[in-house]
Scaffold this active site. Structure first.
Site, PDB file in Angstrom:
ATOM      1  N   VAL A 195      13.113   2.215  -7.574  1.00 60.40           N
ATOM      2  CA  VAL A 195      13.197   1.016  -8.417  1.00 60.40           C
ATOM      3  C   VAL A 195      13.781   1.368  -9.796  1.00 60.40           C
ATOM      4  CG1 VAL A 195      11.927  -0.941  -9.366  1.00 60.40           C
ATOM      5  CG2 VAL A 195      11.189   0.065  -7.201  1.00 60.40           C
ATOM      6  N   LYS A 217      -1.806  -7.117  -3.738  1.00 60.35           N
ATOM      7  CA  LYS A 217      -0.999  -8.282  -4.138  1.00 60.35           C
ATOM      8  C   LYS A 217      -1.824  -9.566  -4.043  1.00 60.35           C
ATOM      9  CE  LYS A 217       3.143  -5.840  -2.577  1.00 60.35           C
ATOM     10  NZ  LYS A 217       3.989  -5.538  -1.415  1.00 60.35           N
TER      11      LYS A 217
HETATM   12  P1  NDP Z   1       9.595   6.393  -6.309  1.00 62.73           P
HETATM   13  O1  NDP Z   1       8.646   7.382  -5.718  1.00 62.73           O
HETATM   14  O2  NDP Z   1      10.919   6.223  -5.669  1.00 62.73           O
HETATM   15  O3  NDP Z   1       9.877   6.806  -7.833  1.00 62.73           O
HETATM   16  C1  NDP Z   1       8.851   7.180  -8.689  1.00 62.73           C
HETATM   17  C2  NDP Z   1       9.464   7.746  -9.947  1.00 62.73           C
HETATM   18  O4  NDP Z   1       8.443   8.022 -10.879  1.00 62.73           O
HETATM   19  C3  NDP Z   1      10.213   9.071  -9.728  1.00 62.73           C
HETATM   20  O5  NDP Z   1      11.378   9.104 -10.515  1.00 62.73           O
HETATM   21  C4  NDP Z   1       9.219  10.119 -10.207  1.00 62.73           C
HETATM   22  O6  NDP Z   1       9.862  11.271 -10.748  1.00 62.73           O
HETATM   23  C5  NDP Z   1       8.538   9.355 -11.345  1.00 62.73           C
HETATM   24  N1  NDP Z   1       7.194   9.835 -11.595  1.00 62.73           N
HETATM   25  C6  NDP Z   1       6.113   9.779 -10.772  1.00 62.73           C
HETATM   26  N2  NDP Z   1       5.031  10.324 -11.374  1.00 62.73           N
HETATM   27  C7  NDP Z   1       5.441  10.721 -12.587  1.00 62.73           C
HETATM   28  C8  NDP Z   1       4.797  11.373 -13.673  1.00 62.73           C
HETATM   29  N3  NDP Z   1       3.510  11.723 -13.604  1.00 62.73           N
HETATM   30  N4  NDP Z   1       5.525  11.640 -14.783  1.00 62.73           N
HETATM   31  C9  NDP Z   1       6.830  11.294 -14.850  1.00 62.73           C
HETATM   32  N5  NDP Z   1       7.501  10.667 -13.860  1.00 62.73           N
HETATM   33  C10 NDP Z   1       6.805  10.388 -12.741  1.00 62.73           C
HETATM   34  O7  NDP Z   1       8.809   5.018  -6.410  1.00 62.73           O
HETATM   35  P2  NDP Z   1       9.407   3.542  -6.335  1.00 62.73           P
HETATM   36  O8  NDP Z   1      10.559   3.436  -7.249  1.00 62.73           O
HETATM   37  O9  NDP Z   1       9.573   3.147  -4.916  1.00 62.73           O
HETATM   38  O10 NDP Z   1       8.175   2.670  -6.883  1.00 62.73           O
HETATM   39  C11 NDP Z   1       7.899   2.571  -8.260  1.00 62.73           C
HETATM   40  C12 NDP Z   1       6.822   1.491  -8.473  1.00 62.73           C
HETATM   41  O11 NDP Z   1       7.345   0.248  -8.037  1.00 62.73           O
HETATM   42  C13 NDP Z   1       5.533   1.708  -7.679  1.00 62.73           C
HETATM   43  O12 NDP Z   1       4.437   1.259  -8.438  1.00 62.73           O
HETATM   44  C14 NDP Z   1       5.723   0.834  -6.455  1.00 62.73           C
HETATM   45  O13 NDP Z   1       4.503   0.409  -5.884  1.00 62.73           O
HETATM   46  C15 NDP Z   1       6.462  -0.339  -7.083  1.00 62.73           C
HETATM   47  N6  NDP Z   1       7.241  -1.112  -6.136  1.00 62.73           N
HETATM   48  C16 NDP Z   1       8.153  -0.486  -5.341  1.00 62.73           C
HETATM   49  C17 NDP Z   1       8.919  -1.225  -4.466  1.00 62.73           C
HETATM   50  C18 NDP Z   1       9.947  -0.592  -3.612  1.00 62.73           C
HETATM   51  O14 NDP Z   1      10.586  -1.295  -2.828  1.00 62.73           O
HETATM   52  N7  NDP Z   1      10.168   0.732  -3.698  1.00 62.73           N
HETATM   53  C19 NDP Z   1       8.761  -2.695  -4.366  1.00 62.73           C
HETATM   54  C20 NDP Z   1       7.800  -3.257  -5.282  1.00 62.73           C
HETATM   55  C21 NDP Z   1       7.064  -2.480  -6.130  1.00 62.73           C
HETATM   56  P3  NDP Z   1      10.756  12.240  -9.794  1.00 62.73           P
HETATM   57  O15 NDP Z   1      11.931  11.417  -9.371  1.00 62.73           O
HETATM   58  O16 NDP Z   1      11.147  13.379 -10.666  1.00 62.73           O
HETATM   59  O17 NDP Z   1       9.842  12.624  -8.652  1.00 62.73           O
HETATM   60  N1  HSE Z   2       5.389  -0.920   0.886  1.00 60.78           N
HETATM   61  C1  HSE Z   2       5.615  -2.170   0.255  1.00 60.78           C
HETATM   62  C2  HSE Z   2       6.072  -3.157   1.327  1.00 60.78           C
HETATM   63  C3  HSE Z   2       6.654  -2.024  -0.834  1.00 60.78           C
HETATM   64  O1  HSE Z   2       6.380  -2.716   2.451  1.00 60.78           O
HETATM   65  O2  HSE Z   2       6.089  -4.354   1.086  1.00 60.78           O
HETATM   66  C4  HSE Z   2       6.821  -3.264  -1.678  1.00 60.78           C
HETATM   67  O3  HSE Z   2       5.699  -3.578  -2.414  1.00 60.78           O
END
Ligand code: NDP
Ligand code: HSE
Length: 434
Positions: free
Chosen positions: A18, A209
């Protein structure tokens, strides 16, 4: 802390799926976003865990850091965007940012479900704000609709397909005639399943949610421990076929309902039978849907992409624009449609619905009457019964539809059936939605 009137600088924690989407469009669509927000939204720092990891989106030099606290505490970054995931670190970052009077934008439903009450209180106390459009149903603007567009309404019920992965698995099982295990393997291979699979498969992500939707519309924080949460692991391909024969599809539904004459609040996440002639029944694959029954606007169905980089980034960007537009406003962003007296939680005896039961039983005479006896002793009346051959030699499958009964009666009957040696523990119980 006061931004220049021309631009607002953002501290972004998380540059994964994201975060990179948000970073990409903040750069590529800067002019359009400036027009929408009335000022420039500028990335002022981006925190990740692993600085050496290759990213698909380029950033101007010097923005990346491995220290999220640097961004949280930097007074030159008054807008914090938390896209890291997890709960404990984000809780600490968000709380500190709010104490500093910052605005926080997050997509983190687990964080808000577990710690929202504390974080929104902090925001209120320190004049900060939390925006969270992306946390429910990804690209569908359901938070804005509930909070703003339906501000004059009482919301009587919300039914949502809120987890894209579960919906993808159920859809592929039905369309391709595959078992749960077979589709799960391919969903894993395509990267659709969360690292913590229980979030998707056991209903917890949908529960997070659902809790947020209940808070928004009913003004009460409900813990996931006091609601029924069941995922899709028990659903078999045969269940999907039986349901369709009977005029339904099985969907994982997060429900927020006012029930009984006292209008108490019931929350649940369960595989549910959805009538074929409703829009929810037609929502397939990774799509999400939210059905809102509002007293003035009437029924409303929102359907769209609930996850993935672009849809989720779209929702996060909408929050960043909304925050920038209202930057100087001293009126706190209204956070929910809380009625003055939030409803009490409903007991199982106050929750009523018809139900689908699929049981695997020993194939001998008298078993059907034993099953009927267990239901009857719980006060449940059977509407129809279907018996099918089972793959195993001495087993049969029984599918029963009940008339409306209370959840308490159903729980009692299921306990009795589970203790009955003629009935295996491979069974499924689903509410049937009106
Ligand atoms: P990812 O695992 O793809 O990305 C997480 C990012 O956060 C990475 O860049 C990681 O760093 C960084 N990170 C994690 N922990 C730390 C820390 N302690 N310090 C610094 N950086 C950190 O997750 P998503 O992008 O998929 O999801 C992000 C949020 O969005 C979550 O809360 C998820 O539930 C929510 N979400 C996601 C959706 C989706 O479709 N993916 C849909 C709706 C909500 P690094 O890259 O170096 O590992
Ligand atoms: N794991 C979640 C889903 C990501 O499948 O809907 C979005 O919140």
């Amino acid at each position: 802390m006061n931004p220049s009137p021309e631009e607002i600088r953002i501290g972004l924690i998380g540059f994964g799926t994201v975060g990179q989407g948000v970073g990409q469009y903040l750069q590529e669509r800067a002019d359009a976003l400036t027009r929408a927000a009335g000022r420039r939204l500028v990335l002022g720092g981006v925190a990740v865990r692993d600085l050496s990891r290759r990213r698909t989106v380029d950033l101007p030099p010097g923005l990346l850091t491995a220290d999220p606290w640097k961004l949280v505490r930097d007074p030159g970054l008054p807008l914090l965007c938390e896209l890291a995931g997890g709960t404990e670190d984000p809780r600490a970052w968000t709380a500190e940012a709010l104490r500093l009077g910052k605005t926080v934008v997050t997509a983190n439903k687990a964080l808000l479900c577990d710690h929202g009450e504390e974080l929104f209180a902090l925001a209120h106390e320190h004049g900060g704000r939390i925006l969270f459009e992306a946390s429910v149903a990804g690209g569908i603007p359901v938070i804005e609709v509930l909070r703003d567009s339906l501000a004059a309404n009482r919301v009587e019920r919300i039914l949502g397909i809120l987890n894209g992965t579960s919906n993808y698995i159920l859809t592929r099982m039905e369309q391709d005639g595959l078992s749960f295990g077979e589709v799960l393997e391919s969903a894993r291979a395509n990267g659709f399943v969360e690292a913590d699979e229980s979030l998707d498969l056991d209903g917890w992500d949908a529960a997070h949610k659902t809790v947020l939707l209940a808070w928004l519309t009913q003004g009460r924080w409900v813990s996931t421990g006091s609601m029924t949460v069941e995922g899709i692991r028990r659903v078999r391909l045969d269940d999907l076929r039986y349901a369709r024969e009977m005029g339904y599809r099985i969907k994982l539904i997060g429900a927020v309902e006012r029930v009984g004459t006292a209008g108490r609040l019931a929350l649940s996440v369960r595989p549910s039978l959805v009538p074929l002639d409703t829009l929810l029944a037609d929502v397939d694959g990774v799509f999400n849907a939210v059905r809102i029954d509002a007293d003035l606007a009437g029924p409303l169905d929102l359907i769209g992409r609930g996850a993935g980089q672009d849809p989720t980034a779209s929702a996060v960007l909408a929050d960043l624009v909304a925050a920038a537009r209202q930057w100087e406003s001293s009126t706190p962003l209204p956070v929910h449609l809380a009625p003055p007296d939030p409803p009490e939680l409903a007991a199982p005896a106050e929750q009523e619905h018809a139900a689908y039961l699929r049981l695997t039983v020993v194939d001998r005479s008298g078993v059907l009457s034993e099953v009927a006896g267990s239901l009857s002793r719980a006060g449940i009346s059977i509407a129809s019964v279907l018996q099918r051959e089972h793959g195993g030699h001495d087993r049969a499958t029984l599918v029963l539809l009940t008339h409306r009964c209370t959840q308490a009666a159903l729980d009692e009957a299921v306990r009795a059936l589970a203790a009955d040696e003629s009935v295996g523990d491979d069974f499924l119980v689903c509410p049937i939605l009106d």
